[in-house]
Design a protein around this motif. Structure first.
Motif, PDB file in Angstrom:
ATOM      1  N   TRP A 118       0.847  -1.340  -0.027  1.00 38.78           N
ATOM      2  CA  TRP A 118       0.002  -0.005  -0.042  1.00 38.78           C
ATOM      3  C   TRP A 118       0.854   1.190   0.086  1.00 38.78           C
ATOM      4  CZ3 TRP A 118      -5.249  -0.220  -0.318  1.00 38.78           C
ATOM      5  CH2 TRP A 118      -5.840   0.988  -0.280  1.00 38.78           C
ATOM      6  N   TYR A 119       1.821   1.344   0.872  1.00 40.96           N
ATOM      7  CA  TYR A 119       2.706   2.449   1.119  1.00 40.96           C
ATOM      8  C   TYR A 119       3.946   2.363   0.318  1.00 40.96           C
ATOM      9  CZ  TYR A 119      -0.373   3.758   4.653  1.00 40.96           C
ATOM     10  OH  TYR A 119      -1.387   4.088   5.565  1.00 40.96           O
ATOM     11  N   SER A 120       4.124   1.570  -0.808  1.00 38.61           N
ATOM     12  CA  SER A 120       4.869   1.437  -1.961  1.00 38.61           C
ATOM     13  C   SER A 120       4.686   2.416  -2.855  1.00 38.61           C
ATOM     14  CB  SER A 120       5.263  -0.031  -2.337  1.00 38.61           C
ATOM     15  OG  SER A 120       4.128  -0.211  -3.560  1.00 38.61           O
ATOM     16  N   PRO A 121       6.044   2.907  -3.468  1.00 39.18           N
ATOM     17  CA  PRO A 121       5.753   3.635  -4.852  1.00 39.18           C
ATOM     18  C   PRO A 121       4.778   2.979  -5.800  1.00 39.18           C
ATOM     19  CG  PRO A 121       8.215   3.644  -4.127  1.00 39.18           C
ATOM     20  CD  PRO A 121       7.426   2.548  -3.581  1.00 39.18           C
ATOM     21  N   MET A 122       4.633   1.810  -5.772  1.00 34.35           N
ATOM     22  CA  MET A 122       3.924   1.050  -6.932  1.00 34.35           C
ATOM     23  C   MET A 122       2.300   1.501  -6.749  1.00 34.35           C
ATOM     24  SD  MET A 122       3.747  -3.020  -7.411  1.00 34.35           S
ATOM     25  CE  MET A 122       3.362  -3.566  -5.780  1.00 34.35           C
ATOM     26  N   LEU A 123       1.645   1.809  -5.265  1.00 33.43           N
ATOM     27  CA  LEU A 123       0.476   1.971  -5.224  1.00 33.43           C
ATOM     28  C   LEU A 123       0.608   3.505  -4.466  1.00 33.43           C
ATOM     29  CD1 LEU A 123      -0.993  -1.206  -3.528  1.00 33.43           C
ATOM     30  CD2 LEU A 123      -1.366  -0.174  -5.837  1.00 33.43           C
ATOM     31  N   PHE A 124       0.408   3.930  -3.361  1.00 29.34           N
ATOM     32  CA  PHE A 124       0.283   5.117  -2.757  1.00 29.34           C
ATOM     33  C   PHE A 124       1.334   5.912  -1.961  1.00 29.34           C
ATOM     34  CE2 PHE A 124      -3.969   2.642  -2.703  1.00 29.34           C
ATOM     35  CZ  PHE A 124      -4.302   3.442  -3.417  1.00 29.34           C
ATOM     36  N   GLY A 125       2.749   5.181  -2.001  1.00 32.87           N
ATOM     37  CA  GLY A 125       3.755   5.652  -1.206  1.00 32.87           C
ATOM     38  C   GLY A 125       4.193   7.058  -1.596  1.00 32.87           C
ATOM     39  N   ASN A 126       4.024   7.396  -2.863  1.00 36.94           N
ATOM     40  CA  ASN A 126       4.547   8.382  -3.404  1.00 36.94           C
ATOM     41  C   ASN A 126       3.687   9.774  -2.902  1.00 36.94           C
ATOM     42  OD1 ASN A 126       6.916   7.815  -4.484  1.00 36.94           O
ATOM     43  ND2 ASN A 126       5.896   7.308  -6.434  1.00 36.94           N
ATOM     44  N   ALA A 127       2.303   9.515  -3.307  1.00 43.09           N
ATOM     45  CA  ALA A 127       1.352  10.429  -2.636  1.00 43.09           C
ATOM     46  C   ALA A 127       1.269  10.385  -1.030  1.00 43.09           C
ATOM     47  CB  ALA A 127      -0.052   9.990  -3.135  1.00 43.09           C
ATOM     48  N   TRP A 128       1.399   9.599  -0.457  1.00 46.64           N
ATOM     49  CA  TRP A 128       1.536   9.356   1.245  1.00 46.64           C
ATOM     50  C   TRP A 128       2.764  10.366   1.546  1.00 46.64           C
ATOM     51  CZ3 TRP A 128       5.266   7.197   3.860  1.00 46.64           C
ATOM     52  CH2 TRP A 128       5.174   7.092   5.365  1.00 46.64           C
ATOM     53  N   ALA A 129       3.753  10.123   1.200  1.00 49.68           N
ATOM     54  CA  ALA A 129       4.820  10.847   1.302  1.00 49.68           C
ATOM     55  C   ALA A 129       4.533  12.420   1.238  1.00 49.68           C
ATOM     56  CB  ALA A 129       6.248  10.550   0.697  1.00 49.68           C
ATOM     57  N   LYS A 130       4.170  12.629  -0.073  1.00 45.16           N
ATOM     58  CA  LYS A 130       3.940  14.210  -0.553  1.00 45.16           C
ATOM     59  C   LYS A 130       3.021  14.736   0.520  1.00 45.16           C
ATOM     60  CE  LYS A 130       2.511  17.206  -4.382  1.00 45.16           C
ATOM     61  NZ  LYS A 130       1.816  17.095  -5.525  1.00 45.16           N
ATOM     62  N   GLU A 131       1.788  14.213   0.700  1.00 44.83           N
ATOM     63  CA  GLU A 131       1.070  14.605   1.571  1.00 44.83           C
ATOM     64  C   GLU A 131       1.298  14.922   3.221  1.00 44.83           C
ATOM     65  OE1 GLU A 131      -2.362  15.636   1.005  1.00 44.83           O
ATOM     66  OE2 GLU A 131      -1.569  15.622  -0.888  1.00 44.83           O
ATOM     67  N   ASN A 132       2.420  14.132   3.534  1.00 46.20           N
ATOM     68  CA  ASN A 132       2.963  14.237   4.849  1.00 46.20           C
ATOM     69  C   ASN A 132       4.249  15.358   4.966  1.00 46.20           C
ATOM     70  OD1 ASN A 132       1.533  12.584   6.712  1.00 46.20           O
ATOM     71  ND2 ASN A 132       2.134  10.889   5.576  1.00 46.20           N
ATOM     72  N   GLY A 133       4.609  15.388   3.763  1.00 45.11           N
ATOM     73  CA  GLY A 133       5.814  16.525   3.527  1.00 45.11           C
ATOM     74  C   GLY A 133       7.138  15.687   3.810  1.00 45.11           C
ATOM     75  N   PHE A 167      -7.843   9.330   3.132  1.00 45.04           N
ATOM     76  CA  PHE A 167      -8.514   8.122   2.038  1.00 45.04           C
ATOM     77  C   PHE A 167      -7.211   7.401   1.926  1.00 45.04           C
ATOM     78  CE2 PHE A 167     -11.587  11.273   0.867  1.00 45.04           C
ATOM     79  CZ  PHE A 167     -12.840  10.485   1.336  1.00 45.04           C
ATOM     80  N   ILE A 168      -5.966   7.478   1.864  1.00 49.65           N
ATOM     81  CA  ILE A 168      -5.007   6.756   1.657  1.00 49.65           C
ATOM     82  C   ILE A 168      -4.784   5.942   3.026  1.00 49.65           C
ATOM     83  CG2 ILE A 168      -2.450   6.489   1.596  1.00 49.65           C
ATOM     84  CD1 ILE A 168      -2.577   9.106  -0.229  1.00 49.65           C
ATOM     85  N   ASN A 169      -4.697   6.575   4.139  1.00 52.51           N
ATOM     86  CA  ASN A 169      -4.233   5.945   5.608  1.00 52.51           C
ATOM     87  C   ASN A 169      -5.468   5.172   6.013  1.00 52.51           C
ATOM     88  OD1 ASN A 169      -1.728   6.757   5.836  1.00 52.51           O
ATOM     89  ND2 ASN A 169      -2.072   8.500   6.843  1.00 52.51           N
ATOM     90  N   ALA A 170      -6.829   5.803   5.875  1.00 56.27           N
ATOM     91  CA  ALA A 170      -8.060   5.117   6.229  1.00 56.27           C
ATOM     92  C   ALA A 170      -8.321   3.747   5.318  1.00 56.27           C
ATOM     93  CB  ALA A 170      -9.177   5.922   6.318  1.00 56.27           C
ATOM     94  N   GLY A 171      -7.970   3.916   4.170  1.00 57.55           N
ATOM     95  CA  GLY A 171      -8.224   2.858   2.976  1.00 57.55           C
ATOM     96  C   GLY A 171      -7.385   1.608   3.319  1.00 57.55           C
TER      97      GLY A 171
END
Length: 134
Positions: A25-40, A113-117
């Motif tokens: 889920w938190y890999s660059p393949m799925l949501f890792g990049n968006a998660w990192a960006k949203e967290n700064g 949505f990333i984390n709750a999902g």
């Protein structure tokens, strides 16, 4: 009060499933990049930190969550209750709890949505494993 019957091997498998889902889920393949960006988070920040503490602690917490879910769905013989119980726990308690925090912390809906999902999917899979493996 019903008897609580817990399959400890199923609890371990459920916890490992959560750990594996998180890795994907938190890999660059799925949501890792968006998660990192949203967290700064920077790449350096993500690569830093005590990996044993982060991953070991995550696995221990996953075991506790899987054990708790096993107790919640125990006593019902239908695998569908495992799936329903997993969803109710992941969506109704975990995701909504995160939502309350995010409102007060003024975090983005995207990060919610990333984390709750992640938790909704993880609890669904854990519930399915626990419901099937009696």
């Amino acid at each position: 009060m019903q008897n609580v019957d817990i399959n400890y091997l199923a609890v371990v498998a459920a916890a490992l499933s959560m750990f594996i889902i998180g890795g994907l889920w938190y890999s660059p393949m799925l949501f890792g990049n968006a998660w990192a960006k949203e967290n700064g988070f920077t790449t350096e920040f993500i690569q830093g930190g005590n990996k044993a503490k982060i991953f070991g602690g995550s696995l221990v917490l996953s075991l506790i969550m899987a054990f708790n879910l096993a107790g919640f769905i125990s006593g019902y013989e239908e695998w569908t209750w495992g799936l329903i119980g997993g969803f109710l726990s992941g969506f109704g308690w975990v995701a909504m709890s995160i939502g309350v925090l995010y409102l007060f912390e003024r975090r983005s809906a995207k990060l919610f949505f990333i984390n709750a999902g992640y938790f909704v999917i993880s609890f669904l899979v854990m519930g399915l494993i626990l419901g099937l493996w009696k």
